[in-house]
Design an enzyme around this catalytic site. Sequence first.
Site, PDB file in Angstrom:
ATOM      1  CB  CYS A  18      -0.864  -0.201   1.232  1.00 32.72           C
ATOM      2  SG  CYS A  18      -0.070   0.264   2.682  1.00 32.72           S
ATOM      3  CB  CYS A  21       4.221  -0.504   1.811  1.00 33.76           C
ATOM      4  SG  CYS A  21       3.118  -1.620   2.826  1.00 33.76           S
ATOM      5  CG  ASP A 438      11.244  26.644 -35.141  1.00 27.95           C
ATOM      6  OD1 ASP A 438      11.502  27.675 -35.614  1.00 27.95           O
ATOM      7  OD2 ASP A 438      11.978  25.614 -35.454  1.00 27.95           O
ATOM      8  CG  ASP A 633      15.070  22.344 -34.035  1.00 26.64           C
ATOM      9  OD1 ASP A 633      15.489  22.519 -32.811  1.00 26.64           O
ATOM     10  OD2 ASP A 633      15.800  22.798 -34.844  1.00 26.64           O
TER      11      ASP A 633
END
Length: 754
Positions: A18, A21, A438, A633
Amino acid sequence: MSSSGTESLTLPIIGMTCASCQHHVESALKDTAGVMSAHVDLMANRASVVFDPTEASAERLIAAIRGAGYDAVLPHPGVAVPKISEPSYGQAETKATVTLIAGAIAMLLTMPLGSQMGSVDQLLMRLVPWLYEAPPDIVRWALLIVTGILMAWAGRDIYVAAARGLRHGSTNMNTLVSLGTGAAFFYSAYATVAPGPGRQVYFDAVLLILGFLLLGKVLEARAKRRAMAALDALSRLRPATARRIVNGVETVVPLEDVRIGDKVLVLPGERIPVDAKIVEGRTSVDESMLTGEATPLAREAGGRVLAGSLNYDGAVVCVAESLGEDTVLAQITRMVEQAQSSRAPTERLADRASAIFVPVVLVLSAITFIVWMTTTHSVSMALASTVSVLVIACPCAMGLAVPAALTVAVGRGAQFGVLFKGGEALERLANLNVIVLDKTGTLTVGRPVLQAVRPVKGYSEDDLLRMAAAAEERSNHPLAHAVVDYARARSIKWEPAEEVVVIPGRGVAARVEDYNCLLGNEALFLESAIRFPDSIPPVKPGVTRLWMALDYQSIGCFDAKDSLRPDAAEAIAALRQSGLRVLMLTGDSAAASAPIANQAGIAEVEAGLDPAGKLARIRALQQEGLRVAMVGDGINDAAALAQADAGISMGSGADLAQEAGDVLLLRTQPTAMIAAIDLAKSTVGIMRQNLMWAACYNLLGIPLAAGLLYPAFHVLLSPWIAAAAMALSSVSVLANSLRLRSWQPHSLAAAQAR
């Protein structure tokens, strides 16, 4: 991957059940000397740790995990992180089924032992009269023995994990279940050994609680496996063997034996084993599992093929260029794995709640017992309500709410050629106001074609091409490729340039044939005080002009034209329909940019910007309070991508990890950014739904289990119903997250429909 002075390690964790833990393991690692950062992934049961090797070691990290009450496995160098072996579905299902059936029978046998007769008892007396004739003491003892055996058999792992946690001073879901079932069992055992008025037995509740918990674990494990399916599918793409050719002899060898430069034969229907270049034959390949591109792509001699892609219809001989962890497939797998293990900002709220969840529930259960004993003086009612509070509380739902959705979304994105670099990137992408794009390589194809070579008097076209190709040969700019390709097509030869310097956003300078050569845009010439020749006509709309000078004297120019990507206009329409403001920032001239912007449907264009200018414009937008995404890019626009709230990079290089941006698009298509944004929005929506469900479940479930409705309506939540609700709460979160597996980009579909 390690940075200077640090190392990173991924450790499979054993014993986590869980969110509590997860918190304990993460805290133990962070408290270890030398650990720089630690993140524990509850979905994949693994921990990613960055540490200083001079202060910490893998053995010390494992010792810290064991000190918290859990265990870890140290992977061998060069071997993928092993998956934790869990009990088979068949074994877990058997335990759940047997325990639930036994619980149902125990409930039936326990009904005659109650102190009051209800309508159900009267019905059962008519249907199965022998049930009420059985000696109560024998029934109690039989249930005690059967329940004890099943607790030891089916619930052993739960009780062992709870005891181990308490031994190390930690609590988790196993603690709550163990306390609840343990209290119910021992009280029932006491009522069996020393029966008396009002002493009821809860053997049926114990068995049903364990049964529903085990059933929930089975369903949860299945859902987790489905959530991780995309990553598993990527890992299975690489074949185990390859057909290596040595001195004309073909031999099937393990993939690990292939080396860079080896020739490999790939037959139709086989997957390509390594990143390679085709040297013989032609074929078409399916790269859909890598890039999301569903259309088969033609490949011939000189073409590059990727490991994991499917060879369709031709036998090809390839030369291996990248192997193992250096292939694009391995990089994609690694990035998906890292993104799935990352932590989204929304998860911080769940982390804070999980850290205190179990202790708070323990306090609430104690208060419940005290209040019931004080007001009713009934141990049975107090015990039933207390057990209900203990077992209905579910930290798992809170802990899985965000990572489950993130895991599925990252895998789904990879199937569409969209790689998110983490949960934070995904969340930022879902909350945007502005998209900045761009031009070259993003909206356009990025392969401009030379339209004209315009020399001044005294120079020929070949002169310009020869010297320009020498200067541009080492550049990765699209205009440089256009010049070099054109020169090669005309079979022009040149000597290598010297002292080549790339001027970002302007052009390139080099020493060519003993001249100082400059190639660049109009801004470069103006800054260098170079006079433009009168003999060259003005540039036409949509054409990009590359000026050239020798020793600061203009000798001509090159005109090139790029074309809009086929899906660019449709992508821009989808962005605008979704309410986003769209801008185009480009280093190209206004004359070259305007036609592209008009074709794409972009009204706001700013031309002639160098990388610093783009960066400043994005900062200005952010200062207006806008959340900005930059699409570029990934190399020339690295600074702008890093400054933007969300950077979207068109990935085209072999080393994907070096690409800038938060999101990497493996398909160089503008519509891929629509998919990325839509998926991010859908994922954040699922995350919020999961968190809301987990919070409401616990906020409503715990008071109901404590008996909040009893004073007004005489309604009490039975412990076994509480257990069923707890088991289904985390499963419901996973099921909701799995809806993302069938996600489709809605904005794009809407744009296409129009």
